[in-house]
Scaffold this active site. Structure first.
Site, PDB file in Angstrom:
ATOM      1  N   CYS A  89      43.814  44.609  29.692  1.00 56.66           N
ATOM      2  CA  CYS A  89      42.623  44.479  30.520  1.00 56.66           C
ATOM      3  C   CYS A  89      42.081  45.881  30.790  1.00 56.66           C
ATOM      4  O   CYS A  89      42.853  46.834  30.909  1.00 56.66           O
ATOM      5  CB  CYS A  89      43.008  43.786  31.818  1.00 56.66           C
ATOM      6  SG  CYS A  89      41.741  43.835  33.101  1.00 56.66           S
ATOM      7  N   HIS A 225      43.163  35.739  33.822  1.00 54.54           N
ATOM      8  CA  HIS A 225      43.487  37.075  34.333  1.00 54.54           C
ATOM      9  C   HIS A 225      42.233  37.743  34.917  1.00 54.54           C
ATOM     10  O   HIS A 225      42.247  38.230  36.052  1.00 54.54           O
ATOM     11  CB  HIS A 225      44.074  37.945  33.215  1.00 54.54           C
ATOM     12  CG  HIS A 225      44.292  39.377  33.600  1.00 54.54           C
ATOM     13  ND1 HIS A 225      45.539  39.892  33.881  1.00 54.54           N
ATOM     14  CD2 HIS A 225      43.421  40.401  33.787  1.00 54.54           C
ATOM     15  CE1 HIS A 225      45.414  41.180  34.210  1.00 54.54           C
ATOM     16  NE2 HIS A 225      44.124  41.512  34.166  1.00 54.54           N
ATOM     17  N   GLU A 226      41.144  37.743  34.158  1.00 58.47           N
ATOM     18  CA  GLU A 226      39.924  38.409  34.643  1.00 58.47           C
ATOM     19  C   GLU A 226      39.411  37.751  35.912  1.00 58.47           C
ATOM     20  O   GLU A 226      38.936  38.427  36.825  1.00 58.47           O
ATOM     21  CB  GLU A 226      38.838  38.405  33.558  1.00 58.47           C
ATOM     22  CG  GLU A 226      39.195  39.210  32.319  1.00 58.47           C
ATOM     23  CD  GLU A 226      39.657  40.638  32.614  1.00 58.47           C
ATOM     24  OE1 GLU A 226      39.147  41.264  33.558  1.00 58.47           O
ATOM     25  OE2 GLU A 226      40.561  41.120  31.902  1.00 58.47           O
ATOM     26  N   HIS A 229      40.743  39.137  38.987  1.00 63.63           N
ATOM     27  CA  HIS A 229      39.987  40.296  39.494  1.00 63.63           C
ATOM     28  C   HIS A 229      38.709  39.835  40.185  1.00 63.63           C
ATOM     29  O   HIS A 229      38.347  40.340  41.249  1.00 63.63           O
ATOM     30  CB  HIS A 229      39.608  41.249  38.355  1.00 63.63           C
ATOM     31  CG  HIS A 229      40.770  41.920  37.699  1.00 63.63           C
ATOM     32  ND1 HIS A 229      41.754  42.577  38.421  1.00 63.63           N
ATOM     33  CD2 HIS A 229      41.099  42.063  36.391  1.00 63.63           C
ATOM     34  CE1 HIS A 229      42.640  43.083  37.560  1.00 63.63           C
ATOM     35  NE2 HIS A 229      42.273  42.779  36.337  1.00 63.63           N
ATOM     36  N   HIS A 235      46.006  44.601  39.618  1.00 68.51           N
ATOM     37  CA  HIS A 235      47.114  44.393  38.682  1.00 68.51           C
ATOM     38  C   HIS A 235      48.460  44.342  39.400  1.00 68.51           C
ATOM     39  O   HIS A 235      48.677  45.042  40.384  1.00 68.51           O
ATOM     40  CB  HIS A 235      47.113  45.497  37.623  1.00 68.51           C
ATOM     41  CG  HIS A 235      46.043  45.285  36.603  1.00 68.51           C
ATOM     42  ND1 HIS A 235      45.415  46.302  35.940  1.00 68.51           N
ATOM     43  CD2 HIS A 235      45.491  44.133  36.136  1.00 68.51           C
ATOM     44  CE1 HIS A 235      44.522  45.790  35.108  1.00 68.51           C
ATOM     45  NE2 HIS A 235      44.542  44.475  35.214  1.00 68.51           N
TER      46      HIS A 235
HETATM   47 ZN   LIG Z   1      43.159  43.134  34.661  1.00 71.38          ZN
END
Ligand SMILES: [Zn+2]
Ligand SMILES: *[C@@H]1O[C@H](CO)[C@@H](O)[C@H](O)[C@H]1NC(C)=O
Ligand SMILES: *[C@@H]1O[C@H](CO)[C@@H](O)[C@H](O)[C@H]1NC(C)=O
Ligand SMILES: *[C@@H]1O[C@H](CO)[C@@H](O)[C@H](O)[C@H]1NC(C)=O
Ligand SMILES: [Zn+2]
Length: 511
Positions: A89, A225-226, A229, A235
């Site tokens: 990422c 995962h994104e 955020h 993380h």
């Molecule tokens: Zn990330």
């Protein structure tokens, strides 16, 4: 000459299938560009693109290795170089060296104020049909809504909360954020902010995104995962967590790690539509605890309330199990009576008494305790309460009419007056905790206060009675027949001036 030719050839062949490969990281310049991009070294600590001295260099590499769960040798060995060249990422791993000192777990950024969020795909992927991408995105959002109070809706407007695009190279958010072709950076996303870009997720069109196969890059895993955020998670250094920065290959039947769940719940609560506070009278008067001196939670989702000798338990589904209240030592073997405070900091619950503390995971002691309070640098002995504040995820202690924030070091900024937490009793509180709905509650005498993180003051209508609301005690038994309905009658409407003042002071206090 030879290597360049190889690169050219490789470039041509990959271009033929629609993408250029990200450059491998090999040279010192590339290595330190990587280290800077991901937060392992700052501009001030560099001279001519390299660490300014050996100490800085070793420290940066050590943190990079710690984050990657590698042996912390402080030198770039083969394992380090391999990880550095693993697709990942594009978001930073750490904000500062101090940030990296935190224990192994998730880390929080800013959060959304609302829990109902909208999303849309504004630029399509070349790899998969639109309908398939939409269904993958919906599943990636569902991974998070399943374990929190959040809900997500697909909309067709150009200004949803979370805008999704697939793009190559420089794509409108700055040269530093440009994508690098196949491998390297796979995607990045923006933390929640009031700016239009807050929450947005960008995917590198240079990747070959796939579904249900180990060839290419699994779009569902990268998207989930994104979106972590987009929802305000940073993380994690837990290798099996979704929020680990590196792509670890296709995982069939992918599931969130408990570290991811703890992170999202610390921001948005647990969900399942459970009532904010209990109100089902079920506890006989004899078992009621008119006052508490400690409120906390455990990893299994229970909330605990204790007085000097006994502990009350509410499970995650809001049931007070039979057999409570229990003696403290029967529930938490090894704990003494007359505790001062406790705090839940996933996965552990810490108990404090005088100059000592104990660490538990659920109902079991986790390690050899007690240990001295001096482990908690900058925190005094004999605290009254401890809590993770829902507004910023910080660890706070109160003692009398003052509060301290635990920062991992001596910090001359603290103590500060507890009156910054406006509306609390001026002489301090007995207990405090962040409940599973991520709201912070304070307890004093027989009462409790619900704290509002946006106004930075106690909500209107508080205090209310702790035993009735939290321990399920019958108001008629506890208080006698109703003469006047207490709390609700004293709701006050703040004047416009007070509201303005509170908005200002909320900004000026550093907490
Ligand atoms: Zn990330
Ligand atoms: C680090 O790696 C070891 C060995 O592979 C593994 O057992 C451990 O769980 C990992 N720790 C974290 C925090 O991911
Ligand atoms: C603590 O709670 C227990 C159980 O409800 C009760 O029997 C005991 O009297 C309480 N202790 C004090 C000091 O109030
Ligand atoms: C906090 O206060 C604001 C403004 O009065 C209100 O809109 C909001 O609902 C409150 N939050 C909670 C959790 O009650
Ligand atoms: Zn971008």
């Amino acid at each position: 000459m030879m290597p360049r030719l190889v690169v050219l050839l490789l470039g041509c062949c990959l271009a033929a299938v629609g993408s250029m490969a990200a450059e491998p990281i090999e040279t010192q310049e590339q290595i330190w560009t990587f280290m800077k991009k991901y937060g392992y070294i700052t501009e001030e600590n560099m001279v001519n693109g390299m660490p300014k001295d050996e100490e800085t260099k070793t420290k940066s590499i050590t943190y990079f290795q710690k984050m990657g769960n590698m042996t912390m040798t402080g030198t770039l060995d083969e394992e380090s170089m391999e990880l550095m060249n693993t697709p990942r990422c594009g978001m930073k791993d750490m904000e500062s060296f101090a940030d990296m000192m935190r224990r192994k777990r998730y880390a929080l950024g800013p959060r959304w104020r609302q829990t109902d969020l909208t999303w849309n795909i504004l630029e399509d992927s070349d790899d998969l049909p639109r309908a398939q991408v939409e269904s993958i995105m919906a599943r990636a959002f569902k991974a998070w809504s399943d374990v929190s109070t959040l809900t997500f809706s697909k909309v067709t407007t150009n200004e949803p909360d979370i805008k999704i695009i697939f793009a190559a190279g420089e794509h409108g958010d700055g040269i530093e954020a440009r994508f690098d072709g196949g491998g390297g950076v796979l995607a990045h996303a923006y933390f929640p902010t009031s700016n239009s870009i807050g929450g947005d997720a960008h995917f590198d069109e240079g990747e070959r995104f796939t579904e249900g196969t180990s060839t290419g890059i699994n779009l569902f895993q990268v998207a989930a995962h994104e979106f972590g955020h987009s929802l305000g998670l940073r993380h994690s250094d837990i290798e099996d967590a979704l929020m680990f920065p590196y792509y670890r290959g296709y995982v069939p039947n992918f599931q969130l790690h408990r570290d991811d769940i703890a992170g999202i719940q610390a921001h948005y609560g647990e969900g399942n539509g459970q009532p904010e506070e209990p109100d089902t009278p079920s506890t006989p008067l004899d078992n009621c605890m008119p006052q508490i001196s400690l409120a906390t939670r455990t990893e299994d989702g229970s909330a605990y309330f204790a007085n000097e000798t006994h502990v009350f338990r509410r499970t995650s589904n809001n049931i007070i199990p039979a057999g409570y209240p229990k003696r403290i030592g029967d529930e938490f073997p090894g704990l003494p009576t007359n505790l001062d405070a406790a705090i839940f900091y996933s996965p552990y619950t810490y108990f404090f008494k005088g100059s000592q503390y104990w660490r538990f995971q659920n109902q079991e002691m986790a390690g050899t305790y007690p240990r001295p309070m001096s482990d908690w640098r900058g925190v005094p002995t004999d605290v009254d309460s401890a809590f993770v504040w829902s507004r910023n995820g910080g660890i706070y202690f109160t003692k009398g009419n003052q509060y301290y924030r635990y920062t991992g070091r001596e910090n001359s900024f603290y103590p500060q007056p507890l009156s910054h937490f406006r509306g609390l009793p001026s002489d301090g509180v007995d207990a405090a905790f962040q409940y599973s709905n991520s709201i912070t509650y304070f307890f004093k005498g027989s009462d409790y206060y619900r704290f509002n993180d946006s106004t930075v003051m106690v909500d209107n209508g508080y205090p209310l009675n702790t035993a009735i609301q939290w321990l399920g005690c019958d108001p008629n038994e506890l208080l006698g027949p109703p003469a006047d309905t207490g709390g609700d009658a004293t709701v006050m409407v703040p004047s416009m001036v007070a509201v303005l003042f509170s908005a200002l002071s909320a900004i000026y206090y550093a907490f």
